[in-house]
Scaffold this active site. Structure first.
Site, PDB file in Angstrom:
ATOM      1  N   GLU A 279       0.877  -1.180   0.000  1.00 38.73           N
ATOM      2  CA  GLU A 279       0.000   0.000   0.000  1.00 38.73           C
ATOM      3  C   GLU A 279       0.902   1.214   0.000  1.00 38.73           C
ATOM      4  O   GLU A 279       1.562   1.513   0.998  1.00 38.73           O
ATOM      5  CB  GLU A 279      -0.923  -0.024   1.217  1.00 38.73           C
ATOM      6  N   CYS A 318      -1.265   8.929   3.186  1.00 34.90           N
ATOM      7  CA  CYS A 318      -1.176   8.255   1.890  1.00 34.90           C
ATOM      8  C   CYS A 318      -2.374   8.597   1.014  1.00 34.90           C
ATOM      9  O   CYS A 318      -2.313   8.461  -0.208  1.00 34.90           O
ATOM     10  CB  CYS A 318      -1.061   6.747   2.079  1.00 34.90           C
TER      11      CYS A 318
END
Length: 707
Positions: A279, A318
């Site tokens: 990720e 993120c």
């Protein structure tokens, strides 16, 4: 929070029995092989992001990762695999409640990462919320240590050979490599999933903010809620940890795309068949629909959401917005609105009144952001802020903190000026750019080579539908935001535990969380084949075609503990009449033509008036229910139901009621009744032996032992 938490070892001392001493440092320790240890030498000196003071020494040098991972497999894995899914879910619930009581301690520690109270809420309570969510998923799994996946499959004509998929916990360890920006959430959102699956974890947070992760892990270990070996912590850089993974282990990595892809491509994982879930930080986008004008409510929603995503966690997420897409004619109005809002955002020391944005996690991060914006400036104009990030931070000593002011670029040609689609400044930095149409916006977003999330703000269904479908291939998540959902929406930057978090391409091509999907990542799917009796014995769930023993006494007279999988009540018969059909139609109000009008049946599959399917099910209940009060407390619902053959007046039906599965239930409190859920397989057959209806019903059944 109050000022005393500013200095020295504000977090470690009161928690762990160390005398408060402002000039003293301590080791940020590792929890491995059942004990807290300090590694030799120093890999990193943890620094307070606001005051610049030294917090403690961080190191994992000299750790034996072969031993650490094997300890998790042997010690923690064995204990977790012996627990059922409900037991593991309740363990997560107890842990969530325990950490919720401790949360204010973690808020105090989080201050040293540069986080505001709101930032810390996302990290701390968001992480605890993941534990609660996955605890509730225990009800979706079998009351076994393994998961029964899907329905049984008939593999032979006579039904003596069948198949059933099961999923068992992998006999390895989950190795989690986490980023610095969410030291609590990053750990808890991952371990919630692997622990529910029955797999232990070794967590390696970023050394930059590992002091906060360590504070949480200390409490987890001291609580003794998790079995020993289920969770280990490597606080330092963890160099070499991934060399020790073996077949059966799972690796998850959160961080930069470059580092993640380098690790993921290692032949080591391919040779050993180790799943590697990546990720990665990505260039996420927010798009303002063509229908949104300055006077519309969606305009304010868009500006508010954009600015929030620039400033929350000082842009260190993120999922933070890096690209802001606006139709050409509105670009100036949007630019002014964002500038005006950012100009009123106070940033600096989160302890000071009015400060809404804190610092970056470290001065190293400030340097990295400065390098990135220097490159971006070659193709983009500055609308707000400065390349150096120099600011009027509200702080006692601004130069000591890792501050970087919000920065907004303008790219007037995003199709040809491509740096903004390639370079990410991991801080409060974003780029405004124009587009022509919804499909054009989706194409521009796709230039980022894969993102975790994109948001479309629009109230026009043709616009948001067109954009969502066009952008889905390059995004892991698409949020449609308008005035009807804005009040309750969790927003652009918030992944949800029951939905997948990840994205294609640059975002890592991975998936985290996702509810049951995420849990299955840690399970091995196996197809079982054999006689239904064999499959029933292995799975603990009745498989159609298996032997049935006639229950004595009636199933409704038996307590939860006494019920045996496969035990069956074979009922008396009932002849369906035209009067049954007429009466049920009047009672239910269901006068569908197939039941009531014989002149309307031309061109249908029916040869005459047919009984209602729900009458057949209701009459079946009338046949199998044993009416007097007993251990059965209530009907809990119908899980599956199918009508497989028309039933005409004159047909004689009978029922077999079979114990299919038993699911234990915990008591809510001391006054609650001890009980469990029993799934019954209901099979209704006609007078020629053919099945006309099947269903799975659930009942709540009292236990004999009320302790």
């Amino acid at each position: 929070m109050t000022a005393p938490f500013r200095g020295g070892l504000f977090f470690g001392i009161s928690l762990h029995g160390i005398e408060k001493n402002k000039n003293m440092k301590r080791d940020i320790q590792n929890y491995i092989l059942g004990q807290w240890t300090s590694a030799s030498d120093t890999e990193y000196d943890a620094i307070h992001a606001i005051t610049g003071e030294h917090i403690g020494r961080v190191s994992s040098l000299g750790l034996n990762y072969d031993d650490i991972l094997q300890y998790g497999r042997d010690k923690g894995g064995k204990s977790l695999r012996e627990m059922t899914f409900p037991m593991r879910g309740l363990m997560l619930k107890r842990l969530a409640l325990f950490l919720q009581e401790k949360k204010e301690t973690y808020y105090a520690v989080s201050y040293a990462t540069g986080a505001t109270r709101s930032d810390s809420w996302i990290d701390i309570e968001g992480g605890i919320g993941n534990l609660f969510t996955y605890a509730s998923l225990r009800r979706e799994f079998s009351d076994q240590s393994f998961h029964i996946d899907g329905s049984p499959i008939k593999l032979s004509q006579a039904g003596t050979f069948s198949g059933q998929h099961i999923m068992v916990p992998k006999q390895g360890v989950a190795v989690h490599i986490n980023s610095f920006n969410f030291p609590v959430w990053g750990m808890l959102e991952k371990i919630a999933v692997n622990l529910l699956a029955g797999v232990p974890a070794v967590v390696k947070p970023s050394e930059y903010t590992s002091f906060l992760t360590e504070a949480v892990v200390r409490d987890i270990i001291e609580s003794r809620i998790l079995p020993e070996g289920a969770l280990q912590l490597v606080s330092g850089k963890g160099i070499g940890i991934l060399d020790s993974v073996q077949r059966g282990d799972t690796v998850t990595f959160t961080g930069s795309a470059k580092t993640g892809l380098s690790l993921k491509s290692s032949a080591h994982y391919l040779e050993r068949g180790v799943p590697f879930n990546l990720e990665a930080d990505s260039l996420n986008a927010m798009v303002m629909g063509e229908d949104v004008k300055p006077e519309s409510p969606e305009f304010k929603i868009f500006i508010k959401e954009v600015c929030r995503e620039i400033t929350v966690k000082a842009g260190q997420k993120c999922t933070a917005v890096r690209r802001i897409l606006v139709q050409k004619e509105s670009i100036e109005a949007v630019g002014e609105a964002i500038k005006n809002r950012l100009a009123t955002t106070k940033y600096g020391d989160p302890m000071l009144e009015g400060v809404r944005m804190g610092s970056l996690a470290t001065k190293t991060q400030v340097e990295r952001v400065q390098e990135a914006v220097s490159i971006l400036s070659k193709e983009n104009d500055i609308l707000f802020g400065s390349l150096s990030g120099e600011s009027q931070a509200i702080a006692e000593n601004p130069k000591n903190g890792a501050y970087f002011a919000p920065l907004l670029f303008l790219n007037n040609d995003p199709v040809n000026k491509l740096l903004c689609h390639d370079i990410e400044a991991f801080g409060p930095v974003s780029t405004l750019m124009p587009y022509n149409s919804a499909s054009d916006a989706a194409d521009i977003v796709a230039l980022g080579k894969g993102s975790l999330v994109t948001t479309i703000v629009s109230s026009e269904k043709e616009i948001y539908k067109s954009y969502a479908l066009a952008a889905a291939h390059s995004n892991g998540r698409v949020l449609v935001l308008d005035s009807s959902s804005a009040k309750e929406s969790t927003g652009h930057g918030s992944p949800m535990p029951l939905l997948t978090h990840g994205g294609p391409g640059r975002a890592g091509d991975g998936e985290e969380m996702g509810g049951m999907r995420g849990v299955k990542h840690y399970l091995q799917r196996t197809a079982l084949q054999g006689h239904p009796d064999v499959l029933t014995e292995i799975t603990g769930r009745f498989i159609p075609g298996a032997s049935r023993r006639e229950a004595n006494p009636h199933l409704f007279r038996q307590y939860f503990e006494d019920l045996v999988i496969g035990d069956t009540v074979t009922t008396d018969k009932h002849r369906v009449t035209m009067e049954d059909i007429d009466n049920f139609a009047e009672l239910s109000g269901d006068k569908f033509y197939a039941h009531m009008d014989p002149d309307s049946l031309d061109g249908t599959i029916f040869t005459g008036r047919v009984a209602h399917g729900y009458f057949i099910l209701s009459r079946a209940a009338g046949l199998f229910v044993d009416p007097p009060k007993g251990p059965v407390l209530l009907n809990y619902g119908i899980e599956t139901c199918r009508f497989t053959k028309p039933v005409y007046p004159g047909t004689i039906i009978g029922v077999q009621l079979t114990v299919q599965e038993k699911i234990d239930q915990e008591k809510r409190d001391a006054e609650d009744i001890s009980k469990g859920i029993v799934k019954y397989y209901v099979e209704v057959s006609d007078d020629v032996g053919e099945v006309v209806a099947i269903a799975t019903i659930l009942t709540m059944v009292k236990k004999r032992d009320q302790n």
